[in-house]
Design a protein around this motif. Structure first.
Motif, PDB file in Angstrom:
ATOM      1  N   PRO A 109       0.801  -1.235   0.000  1.00 31.11           N
ATOM      2  CA  PRO A 109       0.000   0.000   0.000  1.00 31.11           C
ATOM      3  C   PRO A 109       0.827   1.277   0.000  1.00 31.11           C
ATOM      4  O   PRO A 109       0.287   2.346  -0.261  1.00 31.11           O
ATOM      5  CB  PRO A 109      -0.809  -0.115   1.302  1.00 31.11           C
ATOM      6  CG  PRO A 109      -0.810  -1.564   1.639  1.00 31.11           C
ATOM      7  CD  PRO A 109       0.504  -2.088   1.162  1.00 31.11           C
ATOM      8  N   LEU A 110       2.143   1.186   0.289  1.00 26.38           N
ATOM      9  CA  LEU A 110       2.986   2.385   0.308  1.00 26.38           C
ATOM     10  C   LEU A 110       3.566   2.729  -1.050  1.00 26.38           C
ATOM     11  O   LEU A 110       3.912   3.890  -1.296  1.00 26.38           O
ATOM     12  CB  LEU A 110       4.139   2.194   1.302  1.00 26.38           C
ATOM     13  CG  LEU A 110       3.778   2.130   2.783  1.00 26.38           C
ATOM     14  CD1 LEU A 110       5.035   1.905   3.612  1.00 26.38           C
ATOM     15  CD2 LEU A 110       3.077   3.398   3.227  1.00 26.38           C
ATOM     16  N   TYR A 111       3.690   1.745  -1.908  1.00 23.42           N
ATOM     17  CA  TYR A 111       4.457   1.969  -3.138  1.00 23.42           C
ATOM     18  C   TYR A 111       3.666   1.680  -4.410  1.00 23.42           C
ATOM     19  O   TYR A 111       4.233   1.710  -5.497  1.00 23.42           O
ATOM     20  CB  TYR A 111       5.719   1.092  -3.118  1.00 23.42           C
ATOM     21  CG  TYR A 111       6.532   1.258  -1.866  1.00 23.42           C
ATOM     22  CD1 TYR A 111       7.151   2.474  -1.559  1.00 23.42           C
ATOM     23  CD2 TYR A 111       6.666   0.219  -0.956  1.00 23.42           C
ATOM     24  CE1 TYR A 111       7.885   2.632  -0.400  1.00 23.42           C
ATOM     25  CE2 TYR A 111       7.417   0.372   0.212  1.00 23.42           C
ATOM     26  CZ  TYR A 111       8.011   1.574   0.481  1.00 23.42           C
ATOM     27  OH  TYR A 111       8.743   1.738   1.643  1.00 23.42           O
ATOM     28  N   THR A 112       2.391   1.393  -4.282  1.00 25.05           N
ATOM     29  CA  THR A 112       1.583   1.147  -5.475  1.00 25.05           C
ATOM     30  C   THR A 112       0.199   1.732  -5.274  1.00 25.05           C
ATOM     31  O   THR A 112      -0.331   1.749  -4.158  1.00 25.05           O
ATOM     32  CB  THR A 112       1.466  -0.359  -5.774  1.00 25.05           C
ATOM     33  OG1 THR A 112       0.642  -0.551  -6.934  1.00 25.05           O
ATOM     34  CG2 THR A 112       0.824  -1.102  -4.612  1.00 25.05           C
ATOM     35  N   SER A 113      -0.376   2.216  -6.354  1.00 29.21           N
ATOM     36  CA  SER A 113      -1.734   2.755  -6.310  1.00 29.21           C
ATOM     37  C   SER A 113      -2.762   1.722  -6.745  1.00 29.21           C
ATOM     38  O   SER A 113      -3.944   2.037  -6.896  1.00 29.21           O
ATOM     39  CB  SER A 113      -1.833   3.987  -7.222  1.00 29.21           C
ATOM     40  OG  SER A 113      -1.462   3.650  -8.553  1.00 29.21           O
ATOM     41  N   LYS A 114      -2.325   0.487  -6.925  1.00 27.66           N
ATOM     42  CA  LYS A 114      -3.215  -0.593  -7.353  1.00 27.66           C
ATOM     43  C   LYS A 114      -4.263  -0.860  -6.279  1.00 27.66           C
ATOM     44  O   LYS A 114      -3.929  -1.084  -5.115  1.00 27.66           O
ATOM     45  CB  LYS A 114      -2.408  -1.852  -7.632  1.00 27.66           C
ATOM     46  CG  LYS A 114      -3.230  -3.020  -8.134  1.00 27.66           C
ATOM     47  CD  LYS A 114      -2.345  -4.219  -8.411  1.00 27.66           C
ATOM     48  CE  LYS A 114      -3.160  -5.393  -8.953  1.00 27.66           C
ATOM     49  NZ  LYS A 114      -2.304  -6.574  -9.230  1.00 27.66           N
ATOM     50  N   GLY A 115      -5.526  -0.838  -6.663  1.00 27.90           N
ATOM     51  CA  GLY A 115      -6.601  -1.065  -5.710  1.00 27.90           C
ATOM     52  C   GLY A 115      -6.978  -2.528  -5.610  1.00 27.90           C
ATOM     53  O   GLY A 115      -6.657  -3.350  -6.478  1.00 27.90           O
ATOM     54  N   LEU A 116      -7.691  -2.861  -4.545  1.00 30.20           N
ATOM     55  CA  LEU A 116      -8.117  -4.244  -4.340  1.00 30.20           C
ATOM     56  C   LEU A 116      -9.054  -4.699  -5.445  1.00 30.20           C
ATOM     57  O   LEU A 116      -9.044  -5.880  -5.838  1.00 30.20           O
ATOM     58  CB  LEU A 116      -8.812  -4.371  -2.983  1.00 30.20           C
ATOM     59  CG  LEU A 116      -7.951  -4.086  -1.743  1.00 30.20           C
ATOM     60  CD1 LEU A 116      -8.820  -4.112  -0.486  1.00 30.20           C
ATOM     61  CD2 LEU A 116      -6.822  -5.091  -1.612  1.00 30.20           C
ATOM     62  N   ASP A 117      -9.877  -3.782  -5.948  1.00 29.59           N
ATOM     63  CA  ASP A 117     -10.869  -4.173  -6.952  1.00 29.59           C
ATOM     64  C   ASP A 117     -10.256  -4.507  -8.306  1.00 29.59           C
ATOM     65  O   ASP A 117     -10.969  -4.968  -9.206  1.00 29.59           O
ATOM     66  CB  ASP A 117     -11.928  -3.083  -7.111  1.00 29.59           C
ATOM     67  CG  ASP A 117     -11.319  -1.737  -7.472  1.00 29.59           C
ATOM     68  OD1 ASP A 117     -10.079  -1.640  -7.554  1.00 29.59           O
ATOM     69  OD2 ASP A 117     -12.072  -0.759  -7.653  1.00 29.59           O
ATOM     70  N   SER A 118      -8.962  -4.293  -8.464  1.00 29.35           N
ATOM     71  CA  SER A 118      -8.285  -4.650  -9.718  1.00 29.35           C
ATOM     72  C   SER A 118      -7.563  -5.988  -9.620  1.00 29.35           C
ATOM     73  O   SER A 118      -6.925  -6.411 -10.584  1.00 29.35           O
ATOM     74  CB  SER A 118      -7.280  -3.555 -10.100  1.00 29.35           C
ATOM     75  OG  SER A 118      -6.235  -3.472  -9.132  1.00 29.35           O
TER      76      SER A 118
ATOM     77  N   ASN B 189     -12.089 -10.083  -8.161  1.00 30.84           N
ATOM     78  CA  ASN B 189     -13.018 -10.283  -9.267  1.00 30.84           C
ATOM     79  C   ASN B 189     -13.581 -11.699  -9.294  1.00 30.84           C
ATOM     80  O   ASN B 189     -14.730 -11.907  -9.697  1.00 30.84           O
ATOM     81  CB  ASN B 189     -12.326  -9.966 -10.592  1.00 30.84           C
ATOM     82  CG  ASN B 189     -12.012  -8.480 -10.745  1.00 30.84           C
ATOM     83  OD1 ASN B 189     -12.901  -7.667 -10.947  1.00 30.84           O
ATOM     84  ND2 ASN B 189     -10.748  -8.113 -10.623  1.00 30.84           N
ATOM     85  N   GLN B 190     -12.797 -12.668  -8.847  1.00 32.53           N
ATOM     86  CA  GLN B 190     -13.283 -14.045  -8.826  1.00 32.53           C
ATOM     87  C   GLN B 190     -14.320 -14.268  -7.720  1.00 32.53           C
ATOM     88  O   GLN B 190     -15.266 -15.051  -7.894  1.00 32.53           O
ATOM     89  CB  GLN B 190     -12.110 -15.004  -8.642  1.00 32.53           C
ATOM     90  CG  GLN B 190     -11.230 -15.141  -9.870  1.00 32.53           C
ATOM     91  CD  GLN B 190     -10.057 -16.079  -9.632  1.00 32.53           C
ATOM     92  OE1 GLN B 190      -9.557 -16.218  -8.513  1.00 32.53           O
ATOM     93  NE2 GLN B 190      -9.611 -16.733 -10.684  1.00 32.53           N
ATOM     94  N   LEU B 191     -14.139 -13.612  -6.596  1.00 31.85           N
ATOM     95  CA  LEU B 191     -14.997 -13.873  -5.434  1.00 31.85           C
ATOM     96  C   LEU B 191     -16.084 -12.827  -5.231  1.00 31.85           C
ATOM     97  O   LEU B 191     -16.905 -12.972  -4.316  1.00 31.85           O
ATOM     98  CB  LEU B 191     -14.140 -13.951  -4.162  1.00 31.85           C
ATOM     99  CG  LEU B 191     -13.100 -15.068  -4.118  1.00 31.85           C
ATOM    100  CD1 LEU B 191     -12.290 -14.990  -2.838  1.00 31.85           C
ATOM    101  CD2 LEU B 191     -13.779 -16.433  -4.230  1.00 31.85           C
TER     102      LEU B 191
ATOM    103  N   LEU C  29      -1.033   5.359   0.374  1.00 36.83           N
ATOM    104  CA  LEU C  29      -1.605   4.860   1.618  1.00 36.83           C
ATOM    105  C   LEU C  29      -2.997   5.432   1.866  1.00 36.83           C
ATOM    106  O   LEU C  29      -3.899   4.714   2.315  1.00 36.83           O
ATOM    107  CB  LEU C  29      -0.676   5.194   2.787  1.00 36.83           C
ATOM    108  CG  LEU C  29      -1.123   4.682   4.162  1.00 36.83           C
ATOM    109  CD1 LEU C  29      -1.185   3.163   4.167  1.00 36.83           C
ATOM    110  CD2 LEU C  29      -0.199   5.179   5.258  1.00 36.83           C
ATOM    111  N   ALA C  30      -3.192   6.706   1.582  1.00 38.93           N
ATOM    112  CA  ALA C  30      -4.511   7.313   1.780  1.00 38.93           C
ATOM    113  C   ALA C  30      -5.558   6.634   0.905  1.00 38.93           C
ATOM    114  O   ALA C  30      -6.685   6.369   1.355  1.00 38.93           O
ATOM    115  CB  ALA C  30      -4.452   8.808   1.480  1.00 38.93           C
ATOM    116  N   ASN C  31      -5.207   6.322  -0.332  1.00 39.31           N
ATOM    117  CA  ASN C  31      -6.145   5.622  -1.214  1.00 39.31           C
ATOM    118  C   ASN C  31      -6.449   4.226  -0.678  1.00 39.31           C
ATOM    119  O   ASN C  31      -7.599   3.771  -0.732  1.00 39.31           O
ATOM    120  CB  ASN C  31      -5.570   5.530  -2.624  1.00 39.31           C
ATOM    121  CG  ASN C  31      -5.558   6.870  -3.338  1.00 39.31           C
ATOM    122  OD1 ASN C  31      -6.321   7.773  -2.999  1.00 39.31           O
ATOM    123  ND2 ASN C  31      -4.682   7.025  -4.314  1.00 39.31           N
ATOM    124  N   ALA C  32      -5.417   3.545  -0.164  1.00 43.21           N
ATOM    125  CA  ALA C  32      -5.622   2.204   0.385  1.00 43.21           C
ATOM    126  C   ALA C  32      -6.524   2.243   1.615  1.00 43.21           C
ATOM    127  O   ALA C  32      -7.426   1.408   1.765  1.00 43.21           O
ATOM    128  CB  ALA C  32      -4.279   1.564   0.733  1.00 43.21           C
TER     129      ALA C  32
END
Length: 510
Positions: A255-264, A269-271, A323-326
């Motif tokens: 969460p500190l070094y990537t803006s990748k969200g959980l929904d991606s 997506n499977q669950l 981190l704020a986005n996470a």
């Protein structure tokens, strides 16, 4: 007789079909029982491996954070000690005649050099130990840190076009001081963990190793035998069953070094629609499968974000944004009033408060700053870092209580640190730094109810009065006047803004 015989044959057929259905149901349940038992055994065997990989990634994140913060603290102490010595030396000779500035500069240079001098002779104590050894090692480390600072300073100068120190208006606001080596080490460790995680289920068949297969197996159970699915409380156990697969995928998520969200992510997506009916109008609100993803986020993702908050550097704009986005995404699924959510938010607030406390802005005399080499640049960089910190604090406005965020940014940073610093500057330097501070404050914060805004308004009025006494400054008088008027009107001091407009001959400025 014929009728009775016909009824008997019909009942016999019905009983035979029921018996056949019961047998098929029995065999299906036995097969599911064996599958679930084998799956649980497999997941139990893999749990220690996954936990070890998680602990390795946590240590890597902690080591990266510690290496940077320790080095930054040591370098700041070095800079502060060197500059304090230079400023003190410059002040000590500033009243010795016409050549005071040259004498002050020489004294400042000598004061800095004296910090790197130690006798090369061994000073042996009664036990035969060299008492100067520790001092020499400390100076070697200090010289190495100074060399790194100079290299980064040279890189920053090249990036901004080698402008003069007086024009370094935004110095320190965007620069990142994390070394390439620290980033490379962490990336290598992340790649190693990711590669290792791919082999965790390497010795298991696909029916136990693939999330898609496991999901389909349980969905088929629910579709064909819904009553036994409910009786076995599968919906209550599903988060624990799917958690190992989620934890494996989240090993590569920082969460500190990537803006990748959980929904991606693949698991999300499977669950996301696990166990849901084709027609959502038929969804039972009491069905625990509808809460599967939020349960997994609470069970697996929230602890990762909490740990990231403990390792977070509030001075880093990139880390703060990620981190704020996470945290915002976590709070979509986890109620803010949950104990775990509260602990995560407390960690964020504590780190912000520690960063604000660490922020120290110099208030050196103007004459000493002109004599001590590097003092002006260091002062500008420290102020830029404070401006950056204001922006990073404001990034949590939608997450933390607004009252707490404003207290840190407006009261602690601006009123107690920035304003005293601004009073020690030349009027023009103070003017430009006022503008930079104001640009970092959200528009909806600029009200009369905050001590920080009131202090900033008073500081702007003082700067304006100093500039009024000087009048227009060459050909740039009008542009400077417009800048002053803009700052004053933004802060709500229209009376002083009118005086400035009149003195500088600026019409229609308000």
């Amino acid at each position: 007789v014929d009728v009775s015989l016909k009824d008997s044959m019909s009942n016999l057929t019905m009983y035979q079909q029921a018996q056949s259905g019961a047998a098929a149901h029995y065999h299906a349940m036995q097969e599911l029982k064996e599958y679930v038992a084998d799956l649980c055994d497999c997941l139990q065997d893999k749990a220690p491996l996954i936990e070890e990989l998680e602990e390795h990634m946590q240590r890597s994140t902690e080591q990266r954070a510690t290496a940077y913060t320790d080095r930054r603290q040591a370098e700041r102490e070095d800079e502060a000690n060197q500059m304090d010595a230079a400023i003190s030396a410059a002040l000590g000779v500033s009243d010795r005649g016409a050549d005071a500035m040259a004498m002050a500069a020489a004294a400042a240079k000598n004061a800095v050099l004296n910090q790197f001098q130690v006798s090369s002779m061994a000073d042996v104590d009664e036990f035969g130990r060299d008492t100067n050894m520790g001092r020499r090692m400390e100076i070697q480390n200090r010289r190495a840190r100074m060399a790194r600072r100079r290299a980064r300073a040279e890189q920053r100068r090249r990036q901004r076009g080698d402008v003069a120190p007086a024009d370094m208006r935004e110095l320190g606001e965007t620069s990142s001081e994390e070394s390439e080596g620290e980033q490379t080490t962490y990336t290598r460790q992340l790649e190693e963990v990711t590669e290792t995680s791919g082999g965790v289920f390497g010795d298991a068949s696909n029916e136990f190793a693939e999330l898609e297969y496991v999901k389909n197996k349980f969905e088929q159970w629910k579709r064909l035998y819904p009553q036994s699915y409910r009786d076995a409380y599968v919906g209550m156990s599903a988060p624990a069953i799917f958690a190992p697969f989620v934890r494996l995928e989240l090993l590569s998520w920082s969460p500190l070094y990537t803006s990748k969200g959980l929904d991606s992510m693949s698991w999300y997506n499977q669950l996301f629609n696990f166990g849901m009916p084709d027609n959502m109008d038929d969804l039972d609100p009491e069905d625990p499968d509808g809460n599967l993803v939020p349960s997994l986020v609470h069970k697996v993702a929230l602890p990762i974000v909490h740990h990231a908050a403990e390792c977070w550097d509030p001075y880093s704009s990139k880390q703060t944004k990620c981190l704020a986005n996470a945290v915002k995404e976590i709070l979509i699924y986890c109620p803010p009033e949950d104990d775990e959510s509260i602990q995560m938010m407390n960690a964020v607030h504590r780190k912000l408060a520690e960063a604000v406390k660490e922020c120290v802005l110099p208030s050196w005399p103007i004459t000493a700053v002109g004599a001590a080499q590097g003092a002006a640049e260091l002062s500008a960089r420290r102020f830029g870092e404070a401006v950056r910190l204001i922006r990073n604090v404001a990034a949590w406005e939608e997450v933390l209580p607004q009252r707490e965020v404003q207290a840190l940014a407006l009261n602690q940073l601006i009123a107690y640190r920035m304003v005293p610093h601004l009073h020690s500057l030349m009027p023009l330097d103070a003017l430009f730094r006022l503008g930079r501070a104001l640009s970092a404050i959200p528009d909806n914060w600029i009200t009369d109810s905050h001590d920080g805004i009131a202090a900033l308004r008073e500081s702007a009025a003082v700067v304006a009065q100093k500039l009024l006494k000087r009048g227009a400054v060459g050909g740039s008088g009008e542009s400077i006047g417009k800048r002053v008027i803009k700052i004053l009107t933004t802060l709500g001091d229209t009376a002083t803004a009118r005086s400035v407009a009149k003195t500088f001959g600026i019409r229609n400025a308000l």
